[in-house]
Design a protein around this motif. Structure first.
Motif, short mmCIF file in Angstrom:
data_model
loop_
_atom_site.label_atom_id
_atom_site.label_comp_id
_atom_site.label_asym_id
_atom_site.label_seq_id
_atom_site.Cartn_x
_atom_site.Cartn_y
_atom_site.Cartn_z
N GLY A 70 14.70 -2.24 -1.88
CA GLY A 70 14.69 -2.56 -3.30
C GLY A 70 14.42 -1.36 -4.16
N LYS A 71 14.10 -1.67 -5.40
CA LYS A 71 13.87 -0.63 -6.40
C LYS A 71 12.76 -1.10 -7.33
CE LYS A 71 16.07 1.49 -10.38
NZ LYS A 71 17.21 1.45 -11.26
N PHE A 72 11.85 -0.19 -7.63
CA PHE A 72 10.83 -0.47 -8.63
C PHE A 72 11.46 -0.23 -10.00
CE2 PHE A 72 8.26 0.57 -4.91
CZ PHE A 72 7.43 -0.53 -4.88
N ILE B 162 3.60 -12.68 7.64
CA ILE B 162 4.34 -11.73 8.48
C ILE B 162 3.57 -10.42 8.47
CG2 ILE B 162 6.52 -10.51 8.82
CD1 ILE B 162 7.90 -12.77 7.35
N LYS B 163 3.53 -9.76 9.60
CA LYS B 163 2.79 -8.50 9.65
C LYS B 163 3.45 -7.41 8.82
CE LYS B 163 0.11 -9.35 13.59
NZ LYS B 163 -0.75 -8.81 14.56
N THR B 164 2.94 -6.23 8.91
CA THR B 164 3.30 -5.13 8.02
C THR B 164 4.67 -4.52 8.33
OG1 THR B 164 0.98 -4.61 7.75
CG2 THR B 164 2.53 -2.88 7.19
N PHE B 165 5.40 -4.27 7.26
CA PHE B 165 6.63 -3.50 7.29
C PHE B 165 6.27 -2.10 6.84
CE2 PHE B 165 8.00 -7.79 7.00
CZ PHE B 165 9.27 -7.85 7.54
N LYS B 166 6.76 -1.10 7.55
CA LYS B 166 6.48 0.29 7.19
C LYS B 166 7.75 0.92 6.65
CE LYS B 166 2.83 0.71 10.55
NZ LYS B 166 2.34 1.37 11.75
N GLY B 167 7.61 1.75 5.62
CA GLY B 167 8.79 2.32 5.04
C GLY B 167 8.53 3.54 4.19
N LYS B 168 9.53 3.87 3.42
CA LYS B 168 9.53 5.09 2.60
C LYS B 168 9.91 4.77 1.17
CE LYS B 168 8.86 8.16 5.91
NZ LYS B 168 7.66 8.92 5.99
N GLY C 147 12.01 8.23 -4.80
CA GLY C 147 12.10 8.01 -6.24
C GLY C 147 11.57 6.62 -6.54
N LYS C 148 12.42 5.77 -7.12
CA LYS C 148 12.02 4.39 -7.38
C LYS C 148 12.56 3.43 -6.31
CE LYS C 148 11.29 4.58 -12.32
NZ LYS C 148 11.51 3.86 -13.57
N LYS C 149 13.40 3.93 -5.42
CA LYS C 149 13.97 3.08 -4.37
C LYS C 149 13.06 3.08 -3.16
CE LYS C 149 18.73 3.68 -5.79
NZ LYS C 149 20.08 4.06 -5.37
N PHE C 150 13.02 1.94 -2.46
CA PHE C 150 12.20 1.85 -1.25
C PHE C 150 12.92 1.06 -0.18
CE2 PHE C 150 11.10 -1.86 -3.76
CZ PHE C 150 11.05 -2.88 -2.83
N SER C 151 12.53 1.32 1.05
CA SER C 151 13.01 0.54 2.18
C SER C 151 11.90 0.50 3.22
CB SER C 151 14.28 1.14 2.77
OG SER C 151 14.04 2.46 3.21
N ALA C 152 11.82 -0.62 3.91
CA ALA C 152 10.78 -0.79 4.93
C ALA C 152 11.31 -1.73 5.99
CB ALA C 152 9.50 -1.34 4.31
N LEU D 124 0.86 -1.18 0.00
CA LEU D 124 0.00 0.00 0.00
C LEU D 124 0.89 1.23 0.00
CD1 LEU D 124 -2.61 -1.10 2.68
CD2 LEU D 124 -2.88 -1.14 0.20
N GLN D 125 0.65 2.11 -0.95
CA GLN D 125 1.44 3.34 -1.06
C GLN D 125 0.53 4.53 -0.86
OE1 GLN D 125 3.09 4.05 -4.93
NE2 GLN D 125 3.73 6.11 -4.40
N LYS D 126 0.98 5.45 -0.04
CA LYS D 126 0.30 6.73 0.13
C LYS D 126 1.38 7.79 0.06
CE LYS D 126 -3.00 9.23 2.93
NZ LYS D 126 -3.82 9.24 4.13
N GLY D 127 1.48 8.42 -1.10
CA GLY D 127 2.56 9.37 -1.31
C GLY D 127 3.90 8.65 -1.26
N LYS D 128 4.77 9.07 -0.34
CA LYS D 128 6.08 8.44 -0.20
C LYS D 128 6.12 7.43 0.93
CE LYS D 128 8.70 12.19 -2.24
NZ LYS D 128 9.86 13.06 -2.13
N THR D 129 4.97 7.13 1.52
CA THR D 129 4.89 6.16 2.61
C THR D 129 4.42 4.82 2.07
OG1 THR D 129 4.37 7.93 4.17
CG2 THR D 129 3.85 5.69 4.85
#
Length: 126
Positions: free
Chosen positions: A91-93, A60-66, A69-74, A47-52
């Motif tokens: 990772g990276k989209f 496994i329960k939810t990982f929260k992250g940022k 650009g195209k890179k993400f971490s949680a 689930l993406q909301k803006g940059k969150t």
């Protein structure tokens, strides 16, 4: 005009929505848990909301992250009975329908026992 077009394209790219169900294939690089697996298929709900970002891996329960650009971490953790599972996913989209994972890990702690699995991988939107 070229600079304006570049600015518009950058703005459109930043609005890409990666929310959805993703089929991931994890490629295990190191496994001190003794799972004996080299690849593992996993389904994730993102689930993406803006940059969150909120990433829920099956089981496994939810990982929260940022998203940057195209890179993400949680990261995140949860406890089942007396076993704590924690981890970080990075990772990276590549596109709005494919991604690459790198430098990700899951750790398991139960009593005084600890182990970890590090993995890379890839994914495609279902």
């Amino acid at each position: 005009i070229q600079e304006e077009n570049a600015a518009v394209l950058a703005a459109l790219r930043s609005r890409a929505n990666y929310s959805g169900v993703w089929n991931l294939t994890l490629s295990v690089k190191r496994d001190t848990c003794g799972l004996g697996i080299s690849t593992l298929p996993v389904q994730a709900i993102l689930l993406q909301k803006g940059k969150t970002l909120k990433i829920t891996l099956s089981g496994i329960k939810t990982f929260k992250g940022k998203l940057n650009g195209k890179k993400f971490s949680a990261s995140g953790s949860h406890t089942v009975s007396t076993t704590r599972i924690s981890g970080a996913i990075a990772g990276k989209f590549n596109t709005t329908r494919t991604l690459s994972l790198g430098g990700s890990r899951l750790g398991v702690k139960s009593g005084s026992s600890r182990c970890a699995v590090t993995f890379n991988g890839s994914g495609a939107k279902a």
